[in-house]
Design an enzyme around this catalytic site. Structure first.
Site, PDB file in Angstrom:
ATOM      1  N   ASP A 211      -4.358  -0.095  14.940  1.00 27.57           N
ATOM      2  CA  ASP A 211      -5.598  -0.531  14.286  1.00 27.57           C
ATOM      3  C   ASP A 211      -6.837   0.270  14.607  1.00 27.57           C
ATOM      4  OD1 ASP A 211      -7.104  -2.980  12.941  1.00 27.57           O
ATOM      5  OD2 ASP A 211      -7.613  -3.315  14.972  1.00 27.57           O
ATOM      6  N   SER A 235     -11.511  -5.880  10.173  1.00 20.74           N
ATOM      7  CA  SER A 235     -10.118  -6.146   9.736  1.00 20.74           C
ATOM      8  C   SER A 235      -9.898  -7.622   9.294  1.00 20.74           C
ATOM      9  CB  SER A 235      -9.034  -5.804  10.996  1.00 20.74           C
ATOM     10  OG  SER A 235      -9.265  -4.445  11.167  1.00 20.74           O
ATOM     11  N   GLN A 285      -3.518  -2.117   5.845  1.00 21.33           N
ATOM     12  CA  GLN A 285      -4.587  -2.982   6.413  1.00 21.33           C
ATOM     13  C   GLN A 285      -5.642  -3.144   5.336  1.00 21.33           C
ATOM     14  OE1 GLN A 285      -7.576  -1.725   9.411  1.00 21.33           O
ATOM     15  NE2 GLN A 285      -6.303  -3.272  10.706  1.00 21.33           N
TER      16      GLN A 285
END
Length: 294
Positions: A211, A235, A285
């Site tokens: 991430d 996110s 993502q």
């Protein structure tokens, strides 16, 4: 620890292992803590990694995680513990599926579905790694890069650094105008110390790392940067597939790009390769991206 007080190397890795070591609180229930020093909201890779720890502890250790899909639904408060509840969706002959929910104040901040598989043999292929990429020893360290931008250090000047991150191009936290537009964001990464041999722990550490730079590839397409004069983001979801055995404490190349951005959202995809060119994981993502003033 560096002269500035930043914790890195094995000491930072040991702190990460403490963060990933959840405390059992009931049947398929666990509690996790955030680092004492960190950003104003819980880092997404942390809550995803902890959610995978919780799910993995309810699965036969002979079954290995091969995919996870998660949604970030509320910002997490790093000053409060995070409770994880795991639902056993299915235990079949080959696969186990778990749903792991992270809660604060009895409200979900993140939920994840994860699938685990017993080891099997089958077809084997993958796309080649990007050619002509300089190795991790040929590109600047994070410390070298940060030294050029002391005014943009922010939280980086305080938080532990358990991951050795080495950007091949310009990162997204340079000054506005200092970043050329590039179609790919590529970084070398590794956990900056030694991890135990537990494959689940390596998967959780890779989830934590995945991430960190993925969404930045959306900005890279436009030569944009994070923060004042650039973009702020968060996110929205995160998906990760594990393809082959790996160690997260050995170098891997994270090759990221953005297929699309629109409606204040950006989509990012990434592939992870070992130094010898084996593809070990893939990530996708979507994130919220909004411009901010100088």
């Amino acid at each position: 620890m560096s002269a500035s007080g930043v914790v890195f190397g094995q000491a930072a890795v040991d702190q990460l292992l403490e963060v990933l070591d959840l405390s059992p609180t009931g049947e398929r229930a666990f509690r996790g803590m955030s680092p004492q020093v960190g950003p104003q909201r819980v880092y997404g890779g942390q809550v995803a990694g902890q959610a995978l720890v919780a799910a993995g502890r309810t699965v036969d250790p002979e079954r290995f995680v091969h995919s996870l899909h998660g949604y970030f639904v509320r910002p997490g408060d790093p000053a409060e513990p995070i409770d994880y509840q795991v639902e056993c969706v299915r235990d079949g002959r080959s696969f186990s599926v778990r749903r792991s929910v992270a809660l604060q104040h009895d409200k979900p901040i993140f939920f994840m579905s994860a699938s685990f598989q017993r080891q099997e043999e089958g077809l084997d292929h993958h796309a080649p790694a990007p050619p002509d990429v300089p190795g991790p020893d040929e590109v600047p360290t994070m410390t070298d890069r940060l030294a050029r931008y002391p005014e943009r250090l922010g939280i980086w000047a305080l938080i532990p650094r358990p991951i050795d991150v080495r950007y091949i191009g310009e990162p997204g936290w340079v000054r506005p105008g200092d970043r050329p537009a590039e179609p790919n964001q590529r970084v070398w990464m590794r956990i900056d110390g030694k991890l135990p041999d537990d494959p689940l722990l390596h998967a959780c550490a890779l989830t934590y790392a995945s991430d960190l730079t993925l969404l930045d590839s959306v900005l890279s397409v436009h030569g944009e940067v994070w923060g004042p004069g650039g973009v702020v983001g968060a996110s929205l979801d995160h998906a990760l597939w594990f393809h082959r055995p790996f160690r997260a404490d050995e170098w891997f190349l994270y090759d990221c790009w953005s297929p699309s951005a629109s409606g204040a959202r950006g989509l990012a995809a990434g592939r992870m390769f070992t130094r010898d060119g084996r593809q070990i994981a893939s990530a996708v993502q979507e994130g919220l991206l909004r411009r901010v003033g100088a």
